[in-house]
Write an enzyme that holds these catalytic residues in place. Structure first.
Site, PDB file in Angstrom:
ATOM      1  N   ARG A 155      45.666  36.396  26.335  1.00  0.00           N
ATOM      2  CA  ARG A 155      46.290  35.703  27.481  1.00  0.00           C
ATOM      3  C   ARG A 155      45.465  34.453  27.735  1.00  0.00           C
ATOM      4  NH1 ARG A 155      48.468  37.841  33.281  1.00  0.00           N
ATOM      5  NH2 ARG A 155      50.122  38.452  31.852  1.00  0.00           N
ATOM      6  N   HIS A 170      55.916  34.098  27.680  1.00  0.00           N
ATOM      7  CA  HIS A 170      55.418  35.440  28.033  1.00  0.00           C
ATOM      8  C   HIS A 170      56.348  36.473  27.370  1.00  0.00           C
ATOM      9  CE1 HIS A 170      53.359  38.542  30.016  1.00  0.00           C
ATOM     10  NE2 HIS A 170      53.768  38.402  31.260  1.00  0.00           N
ATOM     11  N   GLN A 189      56.674  40.336  28.399  1.00  0.00           N
ATOM     12  CA  GLN A 189      57.448  40.628  29.609  1.00  0.00           C
ATOM     13  C   GLN A 189      58.934  40.730  29.284  1.00  0.00           C
ATOM     14  OE1 GLN A 189      56.194  41.076  32.917  1.00  0.00           O
ATOM     15  NE2 GLN A 189      58.260  41.877  33.157  1.00  0.00           N
ATOM     16  N   ASP A 241      60.681  34.266  39.380  1.00  0.00           N
ATOM     17  CA  ASP A 241      59.228  34.377  39.159  1.00  0.00           C
ATOM     18  C   ASP A 241      58.566  33.488  40.206  1.00  0.00           C
ATOM     19  OD1 ASP A 241      56.698  34.774  38.010  1.00  0.00           O
ATOM     20  OD2 ASP A 241      57.037  33.391  36.330  1.00  0.00           O
ATOM     21  N   CYS A 284      59.016  39.536  37.194  1.00  0.00           N
ATOM     22  CA  CYS A 284      57.936  40.053  36.331  1.00  0.00           C
ATOM     23  C   CYS A 284      56.733  40.549  37.128  1.00  0.00           C
ATOM     24  CB  CYS A 284      57.513  38.988  35.327  1.00  0.00           C
ATOM     25  SG  CYS A 284      56.815  37.506  36.080  1.00  0.00           S
ATOM     26  N   ARG A 331      56.605  47.760  30.708  1.00  0.00           N
ATOM     27  CA  ARG A 331      55.601  47.013  29.943  1.00  0.00           C
ATOM     28  C   ARG A 331      54.829  47.979  29.041  1.00  0.00           C
ATOM     29  NH1 ARG A 331      53.741  42.222  31.895  1.00  0.00           N
ATOM     30  NH2 ARG A 331      52.820  42.117  29.829  1.00  0.00           N
TER      31      ARG A 331
HETATM   32  N1  NVA Z   1      54.717  32.474  35.567  1.00  0.00           N
HETATM   33  C1  NVA Z   1      53.652  33.372  35.968  1.00  0.00           C
HETATM   34  C2  NVA Z   1      53.859  34.718  35.342  1.00  0.00           C
HETATM   35  C3  NVA Z   1      52.816  35.735  35.745  1.00  0.00           C
HETATM   36  C4  NVA Z   1      53.021  37.061  35.049  1.00  0.00           C
HETATM   37  C5  NVA Z   1      52.313  32.788  35.589  1.00  0.00           C
HETATM   38  O1  NVA Z   1      52.175  32.250  34.491  1.00  0.00           O
HETATM   39  O2  NVA Z   1      51.382  32.860  36.412  1.00  0.00           O
HETATM   40  N1   CP Z   2      53.929  40.398  34.781  1.00  0.00           N
HETATM   41  C1   CP Z   2      52.657  40.291  34.363  1.00  0.00           C
HETATM   42  O1   CP Z   2      52.373  39.853  33.253  1.00  0.00           O
HETATM   43  O2   CP Z   2      51.746  40.726  35.270  1.00  0.00           O
HETATM   44  P1   CP Z   2      50.165  40.569  35.185  1.00  0.00           P
HETATM   45  O3   CP Z   2      49.860  39.110  35.396  1.00  0.00           O
HETATM   46  O4   CP Z   2      49.642  41.421  36.309  1.00  0.00           O
HETATM   47  O5   CP Z   2      49.686  41.037  33.852  1.00  0.00           O
END
Ligand code: NVA
Ligand code: CP
Length: 305
Positions: A105, A132, A135, A220, A260, A288
């Protein structure tokens, strides 16, 4: 390396591979609930490199690999040489020589691409600024479990043209549905990605119009990780883009809505929808675990053969 299969976006798997993976996730969920021993990969080590925060992704991968009989190693850039500037390419060669699978990540999508190009084991994108895909596996699993085949259906994305939105564009292509994106002007997803999928993806700035007849409505956060400084300005610009009961009344009568998570009640989604007894959002989060177990199993088997 050249023949290693990775999962950096949904386009790394064919539509039929994705369908098989979702069916396997549904099966593994059933097995897990029945208490079946799923430890088919003893001794397997998963390295997890997280440059951004996470609850769901970290917990689901760590629990998932343990349930498959393997073990996870959490690597934060602050505590490794990655945070001190060791090149991604060198890190990839070394880490992949010692583990069986890597989850990353991070910020720029090029980082996972560069890591994968120099990794001898499968690399999974656990979220970048651009995509992502994990997800989406859980979202598609949830949708298919509740409503069956999603081909030919209509999805409405409400909010920022962010990493999740761009993953929905790839999902529209791979799962064969129509996607209508309702975002404020100036917050559209990548124009080349839109252009490449213009046969099934459209932009409609008015959420009430975009949600018309939708089978699934998705949103989101308005400010993603790394955009904290823009939070206030975005909250002002995105205010008309809340998923709530009024917006859902424009969608199909059996429409589902997803998020998500983490969510901001009263911003991108109403508290009423978040806390509704029949929401699938919590199942979406649980999936997930099952979807990523199926993903890890698939990648480990593909790279074994
Ligand atoms: N769009 C959000 C998704 C978090 C799971 C982010 O990148 O922070
Ligand atoms: N939806 C998701 O990826 O959540 P986290 O940021 O908690 O991993």
């Amino acid at each position: 390396m050249a023949n290693t299969r990775h999962f950096l976006t949904l386009l790394d798997f064919s539509p039929s591979e994705l369908q098989q993976l979702i069916q396997r996730a549904i099966e593994m969920k059933r097995e897990h609930r029945a208490g079946t021993d799923q430890r088919a990969f003893p001794g397997t080590v998963l390295a997890m490199i997280f440059a951004k925060s996470s609850t769901r992704t970290r917990v689901s991968f760590e629990a998932g690999i343990a349930q498959l009989g393997g073990q996870a190693m959490f690597l934060s850039p602050q505590d490794t040489q990655l945070g001190r500037g060791e090149p991604i390419e060198d890190s990839a060669r070394v880490i992949s020589s010692m583990v069986d699978i890597v989850v990353i990540r991070t910020f720029g999508h090029d980082i996972v691409q560069r890591f994968a190009a120099h990794s001898s084991v499968p690399v999974i994108n656990a979220l970048t600024d651009s995509y992502h895909p994990c997800q989406l596996l859980a979202d598609m699993q949830t949708w298919i479990e509740h409503r069956g085949d999603c081909a030919g259906k209509r999805v409405c994305w409400v909010g920022d043209g962010n990493n999740m939105c761009q993953s929905y564009i790839n999902a529209a292509r791979q799962f064969d549905f129509e996607l209508r994106i309702a975002c404020p002007p100036g917050f559209e997803p990548d124009s080349a990605l839109l252009q490449a999928n213009r046969d099934r993806v459209s932009i409609e700035h008015d959420p009430a119009v975009a949600a018309q007849g939708a089978d699934l409505v998705v949103t989101d956060v308005w400010a993603s990780m790394g955009q904290e400084a823009e939070q206030l300005e975005r909250a002002r610009l995105f205010a008309p883009y809340q998923v709530n009961a009024e917006l859902m009344s424009r969608a199909a009568s059996d429409a589902l809505y997803m998020h998500c998570l983490p969510a901001h009640r009263g911003e991108e989604i109403s508290a009423e929808l978040m806390d509704a007894p029949d929401t699938v959002i919590w199942e979406e989060a649980e999936n997930r675990l099952h979807a990523q177990k199926a993903l890890m199993e698939t990648l480990l088997l593909l790279n074994r053969s």
